[in-house]
Design an enzyme around this catalytic site. Structure first.
Site, short mmCIF file in Angstrom:
data_model
loop_
_atom_site.label_atom_id
_atom_site.label_comp_id
_atom_site.label_asym_id
_atom_site.label_seq_id
_atom_site.Cartn_x
_atom_site.Cartn_y
_atom_site.Cartn_z
N CYS A 185 -42.87 -1.37 27.72
CA CYS A 185 -42.29 -2.43 26.51
C CYS A 185 -43.30 -3.51 26.19
CB CYS A 185 -41.00 -3.14 26.90
SG CYS A 185 -40.50 -4.28 25.40
N ASP A 187 -43.32 -6.46 25.26
CA ASP A 187 -42.97 -7.67 26.09
C ASP A 187 -44.07 -8.27 26.95
OD1 ASP A 187 -41.55 -9.65 27.84
OD2 ASP A 187 -39.81 -9.12 27.00
N HIS A 253 -37.51 -2.46 30.91
CA HIS A 253 -36.99 -3.75 31.78
C HIS A 253 -35.84 -4.55 31.68
CE1 HIS A 253 -37.74 -6.87 28.53
NE2 HIS A 253 -38.44 -5.94 27.90
N CYS A 264 -34.50 -6.88 27.33
CA CYS A 264 -35.23 -6.43 26.53
C CYS A 264 -34.80 -6.80 25.05
CB CYS A 264 -35.71 -4.97 26.33
SG CYS A 264 -36.60 -4.39 25.31
#
Length: 525
Positions: A185, A187, A253, A264
């Site tokens: 991701c 992130d 995640h 997420c």
């Protein structure tokens, strides 16, 4: 061991490791440190900073040498960014003093390692320091220093041609895979997935982050085509007729401490939704290959979840036919607890046994079992890393990124919560990813009256005529599109951009083209 309960309520932990203990005869710890010691200042920094690594009991498979090296790098790089605000606060206290310029310059060099732009400081006596611009300038300078050091010093000892990279590339082929393509991701809490959580040499892995780990299927198919074409034309990394596969991994995640709010954002903080979306995208990729080339057997898929609180991973073990059971996974925390008191050989045999037992979708491929066991052993080192360096769990369980990185590139970013990634060629294409990043930074920066720093980056191949000029135009095109999309933020001085490019054919750092900061000193006309 295995978990069949709801993904949302599940938990994870930290793990990490590298080949140091796996094959001492091939990659000995002393050899690793010799590579680090090539740069005296770097090794001094690592050894000094690594002294903060707290001594405690660890798993027999944990590589303490790797943990010290990685701890030193984390302290060094994050420290460059985290000293910026305290330093600017100090500078603001004496901006009306007669020797302000000298004081500011000296303090910046001592605390940050670089000089301040005179174009901003010289105007302080008129209406005070433009702290927003100065903050953005410092972030960009810290990024440039990080890129310089990464490509010139190889602080993670994973560059092309390094012992770790060579070992891993050979190991990957032994497992039956000719390329590893990972999509975490976007992130920032997953920015360290490759180098830390999975302990893989960055140069031997193809990484492309996307919000929600939702990679572009068409682009990935194109990269698969290029990989297979290289095998066919040049037998790199092995001949096309060799029975190896292209391994695609998605890393979603979740948060074990606050699963309903700190997971997420792209999937409503639902681990189950994130895992399902990741698996669907993987299956779409395989189906696209089969529909277009009738050779789906050359693609293998792997779904991994990571607990952003502790870096522990859970792996959904695929069957040999490629099927994956979404509701069953192997949690490395359970493996850690089951093997922590064993000797090295027994622990490794137990890991393999647990992998085989966790394969509920069917018997897994032997090469996949070997590869997954390797990842688990690496992750065990990361679990101890977080235990020793972060008291078992990160203090910043939420977003704490320092800047947004957009475009194509950022090979040098491998630290947790350093960068929010938005990989794209055009803003229109990457708008969903970028919008998420802007939303995150409204909370991180705008709420503190600090601007959002964005580093625009496009890499190119210098052996392609005109490539450099084209990526410079790409940078300018994205700059204009970001200004248009977030016009209010830009006009208020709450969003600044640094435009950079990098030559992929050289071990060279990012090259700055321009920034949106107005640092020119006006003339007399």
């Amino acid at each position: 061991m295995t978990n069949r309960s709801s993904l949302t309520g599940s938990n994870g932990d930290l793990p990490k490791r590298s080949p140091s203990y796996r094959l001492k005869s091939i990659v000995a710890p002393e050899s690793i440190m010799k590579e680090v010691n090539k740069d005296t200042s770097l090794s001094h920094n690592i050894k000094d900073n690594a002294s903060t690594l707290r001594k405690s009991s660890s798993h027999p498979l944990t590589s303490e040498i790797d943990n010290k090296l990685l701890r030193g790098y984390e302290i060094d790089i994050k420290g460059r960014f985290d000293r910026i605000v305290p330093t600017l606060k100090k500078i603001s206290t004496f901006q009306r003093e007669p020797d302000f310029l000298n004081k500011a310059e000296n303090l910046a060099k001592i605390e940050l390692g670089f000089s301040m732009p005179l174009a901003i400081l010289e105007k302080a006596w008129i209406k005070g320091i433009d702290m927003r611009s100065l903050f953005a300038w410092c972030i960009f300078e810290a990024y440039q220093q990080t890129s310089n050091d990464f490509f010139r010093c190889d602080p993670l000892v994973g560059a092309t041609g390094s012992m770790r990279a060579n070992f891993f590339e050979t190991f990957l082929l032994e497992c039956g895979f000719h390329l590893l393509d990972i999509t975490p991701c976007a992130d920032g809490r997953l920015a360290h997935t490759v180098a830390y959580a999975l302990r893989l040499p960055f140069s031997a892995v193809r990484r492309r982050s996307h919000a929600g780990a939702l990679f572009d299927v068409e682009n990935t198919v194109n990269r698969w085509v290029k990989t297979e074409h290289l095998r066919y034309r040049e037998a790199r990394p092995n001949p096309a007729l060799s029975p190896t596969r292209y391994l695609k991994i998605v890393v979603y995640h979740f948060s074990s401490s606050d699963p309903k709010h700190k997971g997420c954002a792209a999937h409503g903080s639902s681990a189950k939704a994130a895992a399902l979306a990741g698996l669907d995208r993987l299956n779409d990729f395989r189906q696209a290959i089969e529909n277009s080339f009738c050779c789906g057997a050359s693609v293998d898929l792997l779904l991994i979840g990571i607990d952003t609180d502790s870096d522990s991973i859970r792996i959904h073990i695929p069957a040999e036919n490629g099927q994956t059971d979404l509701n069953t996974w192997l949690d490395v925390r359970d493996i850690y607890a089951a093997t922590v008191r064993m000797n090295i050989d027994t622990a490794r045999k137990t890991i393999i046994s647990m992998v085989l037992k966790a394969a509920s979708a069917g018997s897994p491929d032997q090469g996949m079992v070997k590869f997954i066991s390797y990842l688990i052993e690496n992750n065990i080192s990361q679990i101890d890393y977080v235990k020793q360096c972060h008291k078992g769990g990160y203090a910043d369980i939420d977003h704490a990124e320092r800047f947004i990185g957009v475009g194509i590139g950022f090979k040098e970013v491998h630290l947790r919560n350093l960068t929010y990634f938005a990989h794209f060629n055009t803003v229109e294409e990457g708008a969903p990813d970028l919008d998420v990043g802007i939303k995150i930074f409204k909370g991180l920066n705008i709420s503190r009256d600090l601007p959002i720093p964005i580093v625009v980056r496009f890499d190119y191949h210098s052996n392609v005529p005109g490539a450099r000029d084209r990526v410079i135009e790409d940078c300018k095109r994205v700059e204009k599109a970001i200004k248009d999309r977030y016009n209010d933020l830009y006009n208020e001085g709450m969003l600044h951009m640094l435009l950079t490019i990098r030559d992929r054919d050289q071990q060279s750092p990012a090259e700055t083209i321009k920034s949106t900061l107005k640092l020119e000193v006006g003339g007399g006309h």
